[in-house]
Design a protein around this motif. Structure first.
Motif, PDB file in Angstrom:
ATOM      1  N   GLU A   1       1.103  -1.377   0.150  1.00  0.00           N
ATOM      2  CA  GLU A   1      -0.037  -0.132  -0.406  1.00  0.00           C
ATOM      3  C   GLU A   1       1.022   1.722  -0.252  1.00  0.00           C
ATOM      4  N   ALA A   2       1.896   0.791   0.771  1.00  0.00           N
ATOM      5  CA  ALA A   2       3.130   2.287   0.137  1.00  0.00           C
ATOM      6  C   ALA A   2       3.370   2.971  -0.722  1.00  0.00           C
ATOM      7  N   ARG A   3       3.935   1.301  -1.363  1.00  0.00           N
ATOM      8  CA  ARG A   3       4.281   1.744  -2.342  1.00  0.00           C
ATOM      9  C   ARG A   3       3.046   2.250  -3.318  1.00  0.00           C
ATOM     10  N   ALA A   4       1.899   2.234  -3.082  1.00  0.00           N
ATOM     11  CA  ALA A   4       1.227   2.901  -4.000  1.00  0.00           C
ATOM     12  C   ALA A   4       0.211   4.451  -3.832  1.00  0.00           C
ATOM     13  N   PHE A   5       0.618   3.888  -2.674  1.00  0.00           N
ATOM     14  CA  PHE A   5       0.932   5.387  -2.014  1.00  0.00           C
ATOM     15  C   PHE A   5       1.462   7.030  -2.522  1.00  0.00           C
ATOM     16  N   ALA A   6       2.902   6.458  -2.266  1.00  0.00           N
ATOM     17  CA  ALA A   6       3.409   7.030  -3.045  1.00  0.00           C
ATOM     18  C   ALA A   6       3.110   7.075  -3.673  1.00  0.00           C
TER      19      ALA A   6
END
Length: 248
Positions: free
Chosen positions: A224-229
């Motif tokens: 999720e963090a990669r997609a969020f960034a």
């Protein structure tokens, strides 16, 4: 220097209080850093048996400080945000949350990682990620459907509409709802009860409750963090966040 996280340890309970009232307890990098360090220390401190995470009787948190977030180019492994997410997700001791007033974004998703959740009758929860051109975070795309079912989780995440404490209770996202003026005492009482339990048995029981999804939770946090960034740097998020900051 702004001291936005108050810490107090008494009778086995470490109380972490969000105290940035002028910004409705919106979380910035410095606050995430303080929270991550406090939890990391508490995990190995025998004097701490339980953590109580709270805001005030009027506000838990309005979510992330968008002004702080909009400049982030990535969410690397050592970013304070990710450090906090992984530290809370893997924290070995019971965590009690007390949320009143606004519980927006991370103010709702972090409740999924707590062991007991008390809400005030004035609590308004919301997951507005898509409206900001963003995506779910803190493994909420994994944990929320398991907690409330796929259709209801889709409604909460895709529509992003606010919901109240009684709705959260009915969905199984809280243990109890109490009047706002009684919230902090109610949560403190629960934390104190846990602190009297045999600590090893308490921690082992929590580990057993969490074991099925432990690896999946940490994997999903990073995914999720990669997609969020990526979303954060996209036109949708930049436009929506800038407009929101401009309205303020």
């Amino acid at each position: 220097m702004e001291q936005a996280i108050r810490q107090q340890c008494q009778d086995g309970v470490l109380t972490l209080t969000l105290d940035r009232a002028a910004k409705r307890n919106a979380l910035n990098s410095a606050m995430y850093q303080t929270l991550a360090e406090a939890l990391a220390t508490a995990a190995h401190d025998d004097a701490v048996r339980v953590v109580l995470l709270q805001g005030s009787e009027e506000c838990f948190t309005a979510g992330n400080d968008l002004g702080d977030f909009i400049g982030k180019q990535s969410l690397s492994e050592d970013d304070p945000v990710l450090r906090f997410l992984h530290t809370l997700a893997g924290f070995p001791k019971p965590v009690v949350a007390a949320a009143a007033g606004a519980a927006v974004g991370i103010g709702t998703t972090l409740l999924l990682h707590c062991d007991l959740v008390c809400l005030a009758d004035n609590t308004r929860l919301c997951l507005p990620f898509i409206d900001l051109g963003l995506v779910p975070e803190f493994a909420s795309s994994l944990l929320l459907p398991r907690a409330v079912g796929h259709l209801r989780a889709s409604e909460l995440l895709l529509l992003g509409e606010p919901f109240d404490a009684q709705q959260a209770l009915a969905m199984g996202l809280a243990n109890r709802v109490v009047p706002a003026q009684a919230l902090l005492q109610e949560a403190a009482t629960l934390a104190a009860k846990l602190a009297t339990k045999p600590p090893r048995a308490l921690q082992q029981s929590k580990a057993l409750l969490k074991q099925e999804l432990r690896q999946a939770v940490h994997f999903t946090i990073d995914t999720e963090a990669r997609a969020f960034a990526m979303a954060l740097q996209g036109d949708e998020a930049q436009t929506r966040i800038a407009a929101k900051l401009g309205r303020r």
